[in-house]
Each structure stands twice: as structure tokens, then as C-alpha cells.
Design a protein around this motif. Structure first.
Motif, PDB file in Angstrom:
ATOM      1  N   ASN A 130      58.080  33.609  60.894  1.00  0.00           N
ATOM      2  CA  ASN A 130      57.526  34.675  60.064  1.00  0.00           C
ATOM      3  C   ASN A 130      56.238  35.200  60.693  1.00  0.00           C
TER       4      ASN A 130
ATOM      5  N   THR B 244      53.139  38.470  60.329  1.00  0.00           N
ATOM      6  CA  THR B 244      52.562  39.653  59.695  1.00  0.00           C
ATOM      7  C   THR B 244      51.393  40.137  60.540  1.00  0.00           C
TER       8      THR B 244
ATOM      9  N   GLU C 299      56.458  38.321  55.033  1.00  0.00           N
ATOM     10  CA  GLU C 299      55.776  37.031  55.113  1.00  0.00           C
ATOM     11  C   GLU C 299      56.718  35.831  55.013  1.00  0.00           C
TER      12      GLU C 299
ATOM     13  N   ASN D 207      54.722  30.735  54.566  1.00  0.00           N
ATOM     14  CA  ASN D 207      54.211  32.041  54.170  1.00  0.00           C
ATOM     15  C   ASN D 207      53.216  32.559  55.207  1.00  0.00           C
ATOM     16  N   ALA D 208      53.531  33.697  55.826  1.00  0.00           N
ATOM     17  CA  ALA D 208      52.684  34.257  56.880  1.00  0.00           C
ATOM     18  C   ALA D 208      51.798  35.389  56.376  1.00  0.00           C
ATOM     19  N   ALA D 209      51.667  35.550  55.065  1.00  0.00           N
ATOM     20  CA  ALA D 209      50.762  36.573  54.539  1.00  0.00           C
ATOM     21  C   ALA D 209      49.341  36.248  54.980  1.00  0.00           C
TER      22      ALA D 209
ATOM     23  N   PRO E 206      48.074  33.682  51.728  1.00  0.00           N
ATOM     24  CA  PRO E 206      49.318  33.355  51.022  1.00  0.00           C
ATOM     25  C   PRO E 206      49.254  33.481  49.506  1.00  0.00           C
TER      26      PRO E 206
END
Length: 273
Positions: A84, A86, A101, A195-197, A200
């Protein structure tokens, strides 16, 4: 000088191909939960590409301070995926970024819901681990069936298929990924198996783009859209000086992404090179 900040939030070292000029065009391996900082001068273009099992996958495509001084960045899965990723301009709200994400988790969920006949069409393009879960996908640019599958869970979040190129207007959701950001800033890239936000805990709220950003895309086939003639205007800043010295009228196509819209890496060389 601006910089590209790359965060590897995974529990393992992750290798990235750095397309010139970033990191001198050399591969970069970032340790688990590590970070890297690369110089990114205004006017440069390149890409940071995650490598999985020796094969390139998701990537951040970058043009620093391009049209009107705006950065253009996007996350592309046109060559595949195995993690993942972003990206965003540093300073943007946490929920405003490009990329999915949880791309691989969404891919795996979609795979397990797919009828067997459609799975059969993806043979050789979807790779599973020992538990039968998706660990990597091939390049959507090489399989219409794979592109259609990826669009079921990531359409509008990443660059997926072959965009505007020659007589093709491309996919509108892909073309949207090439809209410019706000000014020229540092760039943050986050890679993760989870989660690659950027943060997160903050949900995705949309892309941060310049209000006046636009795409100069290829003309559609004449049966769909007529190619318009325009009168040249006085230049107001840096740009392209295009002169037609031939004895006939010619049509020119302009492309605004690193992969040139056809799934091939940009590699323009001037006269004598």
C-alpha cells in the motif's frame, strides 16, 4: 531545495527503485519502520517504485514545480502492486492524499468474492501466498481483465489503466489522478503492508489539488470529439514553444504524467542525445 520523505511503515525492509534524478537513479532500501529523505529540485520528474519479489509494483510519480509552478504527484498501479502506498504534499490535511491506503486488503477481499470463471481470466496476473490470499498483482496495463478487476475496488483512488494517449481519451478516473497540487512543497510518500494513510487515524477525505489545475489530454477520435483549432497567445510564463514549420496543418498531443499515458516510462531525448 525541496525533499521527498519516504516512510516505510512495514515490519520488513522495503526496496524502491528511484527513477532519475531522485537518489541518483539508484535503488533504495529502507529498513522496517525507517525513513529516507531525497533531494527533489524544482523542475525534476521521476518516480519512487516499490519492488516485490524482484518485480516493480505500486509507485509514486512526481513532477516538481511543473506547470505554473505546481507539483504533480500521483500513485500508480499501472505496473502492478504488492503493498500500500500514498502520497501528499507536506502540510496538506492528513485526510487529503492520493493512493488507496488499504489497496492490498481491498484487493484480497475482492479476489475472494470473485466468481471462479473471472479468477481463471486472471491466471498469471494475481499471485497468492500459501494461505490463498493475494500477495501481489501484475500489471493492469497488460491485462484488460486485471484492469477491470482492480477498478472494482480502487477506481478513482489510483492510476490504474492506460490513460489519455494518442486518439484515446483514457479513463476519466485515471486522468483525474494527474491533476496538480497546490504550489511546490516537500512530498511525503508512505509505504505500508497495513494502513498507508499519512495519519492512519484520519480517514480519506479527498485529493488536495490546485483549483485551477487542468489536464491537457489527447484529442478523442473525430467521431467523438472534433479537434479544435486555437490561436496562439502571448506567453505569460515558462512553458513549451511549439512551432509548426511544415507546409500542412498538424495536430499535437500533450501528456501530463510520467508514464505518458500508455504505460511506458517517459524517456524523451533531445537532438544529439
Amino acid at each position: 531545495m525541496h525533499y521527498i520523505h519516504i516512510k516505510n511503515r512495514s515490519s520488513h525492509p522495503q526496496t524502491f527503485q528511484c527513477r532519475s534524478p531522485y537518489n541518483g537513479g539508484k535503488d533504495l532500501t529502507i529498513p522496517a519502520n525507517g525513513e529516507a529523505k531525497l533531494e527533489a529540485a524544482d523542475g525534476t520528474s521521476g518516480a519512487i517504485i516499490a519492488v516485490h519479489d524482484g518485480v516493480i509494483g505500486e509507485q509514486c510519480e512526481i513532477t516538481k514545480s511543473g506547470w505554473m509552478g505546481y507539483d504533480t504527484i500521483d500513485i500508480s498501479n499501472i505496473c502492478g502492486a504488492g503493498g500500500n502506498m500514498t502520497c501528499q504534499q507536506v502540510g496538506d490535511p492528513a485526510g487529503q492524499y492520493k493512493g488507496h491506503e488499504l489497496f492490498m486488503q481491498a484487493c484480497n477481499d475482492a479476489w475472494h468474492k470473485l466468481p471462479q470463471d473471472k479468477k481463471n481470466k486472471l491466471n498469471g496476473f494475481v499471485f497468492l501466498d500459501g494461505k490463498g490470499n493475494v500477495k501481489r498483482i501484475g500489471a493492469p496495463k497488460e491485462s484488460q481483465a486485471l484492469e477491470e478487476f482492480v477498478r472494482t475496488f480502487a477506481n478513482g483512488r489510483t492510476y490504474i489503466g492506460v490513460g489519455a494517449w494518442g486518439p484515446s481519451a483514457g479513463n476519466p478516473a485515471d486522468n483525474e489522478q494527474s491533476k496538480a497540487g497546490k504550489g511546490s512543497k516537500d512530498i511525503l510518500i508512505v509505504y505500508s503492508d497495513g494502513n498507508a494513510a499519512p495519519e492512519p487515524s484520519k480517514p480519506f477525505t479527498g485529493q488536495a489539488i490546485q483549483a485551477s489545475a487542468f489536464n491537457v489530454l489527447a484529442a478523442a477520435p473525430p467521431s467523438d470529439i472534433a479537434v479544435a483549432s486555437v490561436k496562439a497567445t502571448e506567453a505569460t510564463g515558462p512553458g513549451i514553444l511549439l512551432t509548426n514549420h511544415s507546409a500542412k496543418k498538424n495536430t499535437y498531443f500533450f501528456y501530463d504524467n510520467y508514464w505518458n499515458g500508455n504505460g511506458t516510462e517517459g524517456n524523451w531525448k533531445g537532438p544529439g542525445n
